[in-house]
Write a protein that holds these residues in place. Sequence first.
Motif, short mmCIF file in Angstrom:
data_model
loop_
_atom_site.label_atom_id
_atom_site.label_comp_id
_atom_site.label_asym_id
_atom_site.label_seq_id
_atom_site.Cartn_x
_atom_site.Cartn_y
_atom_site.Cartn_z
N LYS A 7 0.74 -1.22 -0.07
CA LYS A 7 -0.20 0.11 0.11
C LYS A 7 0.82 1.09 -0.19
O LYS A 7 2.15 1.21 0.27
CB LYS A 7 -0.96 0.09 1.47
CG LYS A 7 -1.87 -1.21 1.50
CD LYS A 7 -2.45 -1.25 2.65
CE LYS A 7 -3.19 -2.35 3.02
NZ LYS A 7 -4.10 -2.26 4.39
N PRO A 8 0.13 2.48 -0.25
CA PRO A 8 1.29 3.75 -0.35
C PRO A 8 1.81 4.07 1.05
O PRO A 8 2.89 4.53 1.03
CB PRO A 8 0.14 4.68 -0.99
CG PRO A 8 -0.84 3.93 -1.71
CD PRO A 8 -1.03 2.57 -1.30
N GLU A 9 0.98 3.70 2.24
CA GLU A 9 1.69 3.97 3.25
C GLU A 9 2.56 2.90 4.16
O GLU A 9 3.25 2.96 4.82
CB GLU A 9 0.33 3.67 4.45
CG GLU A 9 -0.67 2.46 4.19
CD GLU A 9 -1.83 2.55 3.35
OE1 GLU A 9 -1.75 3.11 2.34
OE2 GLU A 9 -2.88 2.01 3.65
N ASP A 10 2.94 2.10 3.01
CA ASP A 10 4.18 1.29 3.21
C ASP A 10 5.39 1.84 2.72
O ASP A 10 6.66 1.21 2.92
CB ASP A 10 3.85 -0.46 2.52
CG ASP A 10 2.86 -1.11 3.33
OD1 ASP A 10 2.13 -1.76 2.49
OD2 ASP A 10 2.82 -1.12 4.46
N THR A 11 5.08 3.06 2.15
CA THR A 11 6.52 3.54 1.68
C THR A 11 7.31 4.16 2.78
O THR A 11 6.79 4.85 3.79
CB THR A 11 5.91 5.10 0.73
OG1 THR A 11 5.37 4.57 -0.40
CG2 THR A 11 7.28 5.65 0.37
N ALA A 12 8.50 3.85 2.76
CA ALA A 12 9.32 4.07 4.16
C ALA A 12 10.83 3.75 3.66
O ALA A 12 11.11 3.01 2.80
CB ALA A 12 8.77 3.42 5.41
N VAL A 13 11.74 3.98 4.51
CA VAL A 13 12.87 3.35 4.49
C VAL A 13 12.74 2.29 5.63
O VAL A 13 12.41 2.32 6.70
CB VAL A 13 14.12 4.38 4.96
CG1 VAL A 13 15.37 3.70 5.17
CG2 VAL A 13 14.04 5.44 4.11
N TYR A 14 13.32 1.03 5.20
CA TYR A 14 13.29 -0.04 5.90
C TYR A 14 14.55 -0.53 6.40
O TYR A 14 15.49 -0.71 5.59
CB TYR A 14 12.50 -1.26 5.35
CG TYR A 14 11.03 -1.24 5.14
CD1 TYR A 14 10.71 -0.17 4.01
CD2 TYR A 14 10.07 -2.03 5.71
CE1 TYR A 14 9.10 -0.26 4.04
CE2 TYR A 14 8.94 -1.97 5.46
CZ TYR A 14 8.27 -0.93 4.85
OH TYR A 14 6.96 -1.03 4.61
N TYR A 15 14.57 -0.89 7.85
CA TYR A 15 15.97 -1.16 8.45
C TYR A 15 15.85 -2.64 9.02
O TYR A 15 14.85 -2.87 9.71
CB TYR A 15 16.19 -0.11 9.60
CG TYR A 15 16.10 1.34 9.15
CD1 TYR A 15 15.49 2.20 9.16
CD2 TYR A 15 17.77 1.68 8.73
CE1 TYR A 15 15.28 3.44 8.76
CE2 TYR A 15 17.69 3.14 8.22
CZ TYR A 15 16.64 3.89 8.39
OH TYR A 15 16.82 5.20 7.90
N TRP A 64 21.97 -1.67 13.83
CA TRP A 64 21.15 -1.35 12.90
C TRP A 64 21.55 -1.51 11.44
O TRP A 64 23.21 -1.39 11.18
CB TRP A 64 20.74 0.35 12.79
CG TRP A 64 20.10 0.60 13.79
CD1 TRP A 64 20.44 1.06 14.99
CD2 TRP A 64 18.78 1.03 13.63
NE1 TRP A 64 19.48 1.49 15.92
CE2 TRP A 64 18.37 1.68 15.02
CE3 TRP A 64 17.67 1.02 12.76
CZ2 TRP A 64 16.92 2.18 15.24
CZ3 TRP A 64 16.29 1.71 12.97
CH2 TRP A 64 16.19 2.13 14.46
N GLY A 65 21.00 -1.78 10.56
CA GLY A 65 21.63 -1.43 8.91
C GLY A 65 21.56 -0.22 8.23
O GLY A 65 20.86 0.77 9.19
N GLN A 66 21.80 -0.08 7.22
CA GLN A 66 21.86 1.39 6.69
C GLN A 66 20.46 1.68 6.04
O GLN A 66 20.24 3.05 5.73
CB GLN A 66 23.03 1.37 5.45
CG GLN A 66 22.46 0.84 4.13
CD GLN A 66 22.51 -0.62 3.93
OE1 GLN A 66 22.99 -1.33 5.07
NE2 GLN A 66 21.98 -1.36 2.92
N GLY A 67 19.71 0.76 5.98
CA GLY A 67 18.32 0.97 5.36
C GLY A 67 18.14 0.79 3.82
O GLY A 67 19.29 0.76 3.20
N THR A 68 16.99 0.49 3.51
CA THR A 68 16.52 0.37 1.79
C THR A 68 15.39 0.99 1.76
O THR A 68 14.35 0.91 2.47
CB THR A 68 16.84 -1.15 1.38
OG1 THR A 68 16.52 -1.02 0.21
CG2 THR A 68 15.65 -1.98 2.12
N GLN A 69 15.30 1.78 0.59
CA GLN A 69 13.84 2.54 0.50
C GLN A 69 12.96 1.67 0.01
O GLN A 69 13.36 0.98 -1.28
CB GLN A 69 14.48 3.80 -0.40
CG GLN A 69 12.99 4.64 -0.83
CD GLN A 69 12.57 5.29 0.47
OE1 GLN A 69 13.13 6.09 1.09
NE2 GLN A 69 11.20 5.25 0.33
#
Length: 120
Positions: free
Chosen positions: A87-95, A110-115
């Motif tokens: 969903k659009p609300e899942d848009t985020a940086v995921y760590y 933590w990791g560096q994150g992925t968009q």
Amino acid sequence: QVQLVESGGGKVQVGGSLRLSCAASKFIFSSSVMSWVRQAPGKGLELVSKIDTGDGTTAYADSVKGRFVISKDNAKNTLYLQMNSLKPEDTAVYYCAKLRNWYQNEKILWGQGTQVTVSS
């Protein structure tokens, strides 16, 4: 070297799927609680899901329950997050993050994150 490295993010349309991966050193991964945490634009951190790498117990935020699946490959020291029905609300940086333990959601690594971007 102690590290977490995420991959698999990208752009996807509403209803699509993505699989995130997090490669960790054995020192980090074994007998630990690993998690996926996300931060949407302008919002705080949300613990999306966690897994006990020892017994495989999992937990999910209500916002993703039934759509996301967390899993692990102990032989590869890799954590995954299969994201379906995005969903659009899942848009985020995921760590990818290691938690202190199952009952304390303090993130100790933590990791560096992925968009991840979900477009309608």
